[in-house]
Design a protein around this motif. Structure first.
Motif, PDB file in Angstrom:
ATOM      1  N   UNK A  21      48.492  43.880  31.598  1.00 58.83           N
ATOM      2  CA  UNK A  21      48.077  44.661  32.755  1.00 58.83           C
ATOM      3  C   UNK A  21      46.959  43.900  33.458  1.00 58.83           C
ATOM      4  N   UNK A  22      47.142  43.646  34.747  1.00 52.66           N
ATOM      5  CA  UNK A  22      46.165  42.898  35.539  1.00 52.66           C
ATOM      6  C   UNK A  22      45.577  43.817  36.604  1.00 52.66           C
ATOM      7  N   UNK A  23      44.270  43.835  36.726  1.00 55.22           N
ATOM      8  CA  UNK A  23      43.604  44.451  37.862  1.00 55.22           C
ATOM      9  C   UNK A  23      42.534  43.483  38.337  1.00 55.22           C
ATOM     10  N   UNK A  24      42.725  42.943  39.550  1.00 53.40           N
ATOM     11  CA  UNK A  24      41.894  41.847  40.033  1.00 53.40           C
ATOM     12  C   UNK A  24      41.905  40.757  38.973  1.00 53.40           C
ATOM     13  N   UNK A  25      40.765  40.411  38.413  1.00 49.87           N
ATOM     14  CA  UNK A  25      40.737  39.351  37.409  1.00 49.87           C
ATOM     15  C   UNK A  25      40.719  39.882  35.977  1.00 49.87           C
ATOM     16  N   UNK A  26      40.665  41.188  35.804  1.00 46.63           N
ATOM     17  CA  UNK A  26      40.638  41.762  34.465  1.00 46.63           C
ATOM     18  C   UNK A  26      42.048  41.783  33.878  1.00 46.63           C
TER      19      UNK A  26
END
Length: 778
Positions: A21-26
């Motif tokens: 799971x990617x959110x922005x760079x996380x």
């Protein structure tokens, strides 16, 4: 903000479900079964990324955590200093038992244990940052813990990931109408702060911002069997209201069904899915099926290794390089079989896949899943399938066609061109597979070998399931060797991460299960992770009642391994095995000396070798056919092993490093190529020597600088993953070595045949293995 969910591993023959799971760079990893870091290498996923901070496991079984310990070692050695792990309770105990081989103080682990549920336990917040909140939902089986069968786990964890709402857009025209001058004040309002104008008027963000956008919800629904369905559908934390947490605005919801077909067709589960679909709190629901029973089958994941195997198969043919299951599409496989049946030496031309037919096949499969669940938006998971979550305008599925295929036509045609360019022109005398007995490589032990040349093809064979050192790679997996004695049973020599998958890919599901039913023992040489992490999954599979075993697998290994397996069986998954400490076979005493001859038909002797503490080599003497096999494990040149294995039929020896890295070999307690050959050929007088355990510096073939000298030995071969060596074919084995410089010129690095002036065609002619007759043993 950009966000997406990506399928990394699917439940196929050799990979297990995992998602990023990617959110922005996380980045957040869900599940870490066998082969996860190898998939990351194959598809260039940077798991050592600084923003990879969380790993979530739904169970403490090998299916979820089989790749975790290898992943942690890789991350620590890459310089990562902190990582959070969330898993069911018991994981802490397993980590304590893992210290003998997982100790990396530089990597700080923040472990959160999810306790077993008590009645209707509310979702537990286990991770939260500015982008996403993750809640754990433990689920109990309907079965009482005391009647759980071997291979079962008492509870599992589903996860709810709720993305934070995204702020609306700043309305500059509204700000100007309110008399707000451009500048820093705009920035404060965008950050959610109220401002006071010169007139004394207070302007709130809501006055100049459009309505915020609801964040997506992703539910990772782990439901292993129908025994968990009632507790899943009745859980208050899994209702539409609890999932969406907002009665004012509808949210986009994705449900990843990590559940078998029997669960998806259960009426209670179907009703839950349909209620979620109909809820006014969901703007849209996307369902993704992630389970082998849903139709993934033998879909290929490791393309680089498959290409190597196909090249070896086409150039050198059977019996040493049969094609693994699922390497080719059914149409391509028919082309290869027809070409082989015609005894043709011309190249094969593969037609590009019919993309419309592929799309139709995918559509048909997805429609079957839609009918199963009774909801419209259902797709089957595929490697690198991406679901875009943010921004809202980009929401939708994106397929990676290359990752979804078996080897594509372009790959195969390139290999055909390479092989055909160096393949010698066949002669009338060279139309049969392999080498005539009269052409066999001479050796002082030739009379012994001739006896085995007349054995049947179902007496004894070796399959190399992993031939790399340290970490799994694109081209080679870590150490594992199958000794298959057919009706007499089978033995695994070392069992690195991914061994079960390699076995299943090599033989196909049905044959692999037959071998596992007959698996008598697993022998582990030492406690380094690349030699034993796959044992959990092998024991898990062997403990499942549906496999039909009647006796536990015998495990022979170093003393610390027993504690690790006991902790796993007690705190994670109930597996069945019978343990023997390797030390008792150093000087075999009664009754151990008689136990294995009686149960295996093999006399077992362990030899303490020069590597880490409690490292052993193995000598097996067959009581039926009177052969001797030696396996070195990891070691420096060991005279004691050479003496114990004197006059072996086969010596399998590690050759981690090339000769110009002798100093590093001494420091790391490994062998160079020349050292391994010297021990096996000269000191041990082995009839055939097979080198393995190659450093990842050499992805396909070791950089053999002294190849001319090596070829003079006429009794040495290099192991490849999926290479099969039947004892009746030992005479022809060394001829494989002559072909490697021609087949893998990219790995020469200017040195593989530095002292060799032969052309590629001459090298292949010396290999004497240029026919492609089809056929496999059953």
């Amino acid at each position: 903000m950009k966000g997406f969910l990506e399928v990394l591993g699917v439940d196929s023959l050799d990979t297990y479900g995992s998602l990023l799971l990617f959110f922005d760079e996380e980045r957040y990893l869900f599940e870490c079964g066998d082969g996860t870091q190898r998939l990351c290498s194959e598809y260039k996923v940077k798991v050592a990324h600084p923003r990879m901070r969380n790993i979530f496991l739904s169970t403490n079984t090998a299916q979820s955590l089989g790749g975790l310990f290898g992943m942690l070692l890789t991350l620590a050695d890459a310089g990562k200093t902190q990582l959070a792990i969330t898993a069911p309770s018991g994981i802490q105990q397993l980590f304590k038992a893992s210290k003998p081989f997982i100790y990396r103080p530089s990597l700080k682990l923040d472990i959160t244990e999810v306790d077993a549920p008590h009645q209707n336990t509310l979702p537990q917040l286990v991770s939260q940052d500015d982008l996403v909140s993750v809640f754990a939902v433990p689920l109990m089986s309907d079965q009482e813990p005391h009647i759980l069968k071997a291979g079962s786990t008492p509870f599992v964890v589903s996860y709810i990931c709720r993305a934070c709402d995204m702020p609306g857009k700043f309305d500059a025209e509204a700000a100007q109408r309110l008399g707000i001058p451009p500048g820093p004040t705009y920035g404060r309002l965008k950050r959610g702060e109220s401002v006071v104008l010169a007139s004394g008027e207070v302007v709130t963000p809501q006055m100049v911002m459009s309505e915020s956008i609801s964040g997506s919800v992703i539910l990772f629904a782990r439901v292993p069997s129908v025994d968990y369905v009632q507790n899943f559908v009745a859980h208050d934390g899994l209702s539409p209201i609890a999932l969406c947490k907002d009665e004012r605005r509808a949210r986009f919801v994705c449900v990843v069904h990590m559940a078998p077909r029997e669960v998806l067709q259960d009426e209670r589960y179907r009703a839950w899915c349909q209620a979620l679909e109909a809820s006014p709190l969901t703007s849209r629901v996307q369902h993704i099926g992630l389970h082998q029973s849903l139709g993934v089958g033998d879909r290929l994941s490791f393309h680089a290794q498959a290409q190597d195997t196909y090249k070896l198969h086409r150039a050198l043919g059977l019996p040493f390089f049969p094609l693994p299951a699922g390497s080719l599409s059914s149409d391509h496989m028919r082309s290869v079989e027809a070409h082989a049946a015609a005894l043709s030496h011309s190249s094969i031309r593969f037609d590009p896949p019919d993309l419309s037919a592929m799309s139709e096949s995918r559509r048909s499969c997805n429609e079957a899943l839609q009918a199963l669940l009774g909801v419209p938006d259902v797709v089957l998971a595929e490697t690198k399938l991406r679901l875009n979550l943010a921004p809202v305008t980009a929401v939708g599925l994106v397929y990676n066609e290359t990752a979804s295929l078996s080897m594509c036509a372009d790959m195969l045609n390139d290999i055909e061109a390479e092989v055909h360019a160096v393949l010698p022109t066949p002669t009338a005398e060279k139309t049969s597979l392999g080498v005539d007995a009269s052409e066999a490589v001479p050796h002082v032990m030739a009379p012994v070998a001739n006896k085995f040349a007349h054995m049947g093809d179902r007496e004894c064979e070796i399959t190399f399931l992993g031939t790399a050192a340290a970490i799994p790679g694109k081209h080679r997996n870590v150490s594992a060797i199958l000794l298959n004695m057919f009706e007499r049973g089978a033995v695994l020599l070392d069992c690195g991460e991914g061994t079960l998958g390699q076995l299943t890919r090599s033989k196909g599901q049905q044959r692999a299960d037959e071998i596992l039913r007959r698996l008598k023992a697993v022998w582990i040489s030492h406690m380094h992770a690349d030699h034993h992490l796959g044992l959990l999954h092998v024991l898990s599979r062997c403990s499942q009642p549906q496999l039909g075993r009647t006796k536990p697998v015998m495990v022979l290994g170093p003393r610390p391994l027993q504690n690790w397996l006991a902790s796993y069986s007690k705190f994670c998954e109930n597996v069945s095995y019978l343990y023997f400490d390797n030390q008792i076979f150093v000087e075999p005493q009664q009754p151990s000396a008689n136990y294995f001859p009686e149960h295996l038909g093999l006399r077992v002797r362990c030899v303490e070798v020069d590597h880490c503490s409690l490292s052993y080599g193995l000598v097996l003497d067959d009581c039926v056919h009177d052969w001797r096999l030696v396996y070195s494990g990891d070691t420096r040149p060991c005279r004691a092993l050479a003496e114990a294995g004197k006059d072996a039929l086969i010596a399998i020896h590690e050759a981690t490093l090339e000769n110009d890295m002798a100093q590093e070999a001494r420091e790391k307690m490994h062998c160079t190529t020349s050292e391994a050959i010297d021990i096996c050929v000269h000191d041990m007088n082995a009839y055939r020597t097979i080198l393995t355990h190659f450093s990842q510096r050499y992805p396909r073939v070791p950089a053999l600088k002294d190849s001319t000298e090596l070829l003079k030995h006429q009794s040495v071969a290099l192991a490849f993953d999926f290479m099969v060596v039947n004892f009746k074919d030992l005479d022809a084995l060394p001829r494989l070595l002559h072909a490697l410089p021609a087949l893998f010129p990219d790995d020469e690095d200017g040195s593989i045949c530095e002292n060799n002036t032969l052309s590629n065609q001459e090298l292949l002619q010396q290999s004497q293995l240029t026919d492609h007759t089809a056929g496999t043993k059953t």
